[in-house]
Design an enzyme around this catalytic site. Structure first.
Site, mmCIF file in Angstrom:
data_model
loop_
_atom_site.group_PDB
_atom_site.id
_atom_site.type_symbol
_atom_site.label_atom_id
_atom_site.label_comp_id
_atom_site.label_asym_id
_atom_site.label_seq_id
_atom_site.Cartn_x
_atom_site.Cartn_y
_atom_site.Cartn_z
ATOM 1 N N ILE A 289 0.875 -1.171 0.000
ATOM 2 C CA ILE A 289 0.000 0.000 0.000
ATOM 3 C C ILE A 289 0.914 1.223 0.000
ATOM 4 C CG2 ILE A 289 -2.048 -1.055 1.027
ATOM 5 C CD1 ILE A 289 -1.247 -0.092 3.738
ATOM 6 N N ASP A 290 0.402 2.351 -0.421
ATOM 7 C CA ASP A 290 1.240 3.541 -0.590
ATOM 8 C C ASP A 290 1.796 4.042 0.741
ATOM 9 O OD1 ASP A 290 0.638 3.440 -3.285
ATOM 10 O OD2 ASP A 290 -0.998 4.890 -3.138
ATOM 11 N N LYS A 291 2.884 4.763 0.650
ATOM 12 C CA LYS A 291 3.570 5.310 1.830
ATOM 13 C C LYS A 291 2.600 6.049 2.769
ATOM 14 C CE LYS A 291 6.973 8.877 2.975
ATOM 15 N NZ LYS A 291 7.908 9.891 2.421
#
Length: 237
Positions: free
Chosen positions: A63-65
């Site tokens: 999942i994104d930062k």
């Protein structure tokens, strides 16, 4: 690689569940899942600190930062491979919550638009494309709207990079605090720097066992719901 003690403690405290096959994290805000250029440390770097035995822990998805929420770690190569297959065959049910600017029309439905990567001024960005090999599908449902913000429940059916962010932007509803994919007219909200996208729940069947997990919302997300008098924040106190 020497990691800050505070980071290791933070990741250890984010463990929601562990058994002989998997570890499930509620990923904190602002920590990338994998390393890369300009990245000092990532969740991947902390995995050896989560292993109590001589296990080789492996990421099963990303999942994104600046997305928070559920992240599944496998305790072996075989488990990682099986979970990757479940993701590929759409046998893992994922639900995200997002606070967006505006309200989508219709209030519930799906976005079925292909996404591909472009480079602009040396920076890579995903965008809606005409490449139909890059099929992408996202279901969404509006849970509540207040003060020109909407709380959406979102379920991606494919796993393209930045898919939810790009698809919601295509509905003219950028995610609050998403400075990479924001509508031009949405700049009045630029003082909100924390992205409001959270991997809230996940369910799947692995080795004949049904797994269901739910991750609490991060503080900045709850604060936004409270400040804008969303009824939904009562469910997460």
């Amino acid at each position: 690689l020497s990691l800050p003690a505070r980071l290791i403690t933070n990741i250890k405290n984010s463990v929601l569940y562990e058994d002989k096959f998997i570890i499930v994290l509620n990923k904190p805000y602002g920590i990338p899942v994998q390393g890369g250029t300009k990245i000092s440390f990532s969740i991947d770097d902390t995995l050896s600190y989560l292993s109590s035995k001589q296990e080789t822990l492996r990421l099963t998805h990303r999942i994104d930062k600046n997305t928070t929420g559920i992240l599944i770690i496998a305790k072996s190569k075989e488990v990682a491979k099986n979970i990757a297959t479940l993701f590929k065959e759409d046998k893992i049910e994922k639900l995200y919550w997002a606070v967006v600017i505006g309200a989508p029309k219709p209030i519930s439905g799906f976005v079925d638009l292909p996404i591909s990567k472009i480079s602009h001024n040396g920076k890579e960005k995903m965008h809606i494309s005409k490449n139909y090999e890059k099929k992408s599908k996202t279901y969404y449902k509006t849970l509540e709207t207040n003060n020109n913000f909407s709380l959406l429940e979102v379920s991606p059916k494919t796993g393209r990079t930045h898919q939810i962010r790009v698809h919601l932007l295509s509905k003219n509803c950028p995610i609050l605090g998403d400075n990479k994919y924001k509508g031009c007219e949405k700049n009045s909200y630029n003082n909100v720097n924390d992205m409001h996208l959270h991997a809230k729940s996940i369910s799947f069947n692995l080795y004949e066992k049904q797994y269901n997990f739910e991750a609490e919302l991060p503080e900045h997300f709850i604060k936004t719901l409270k400040n804008n008098k969303f009824k939904s924040h009562n469910k997460v106190d």
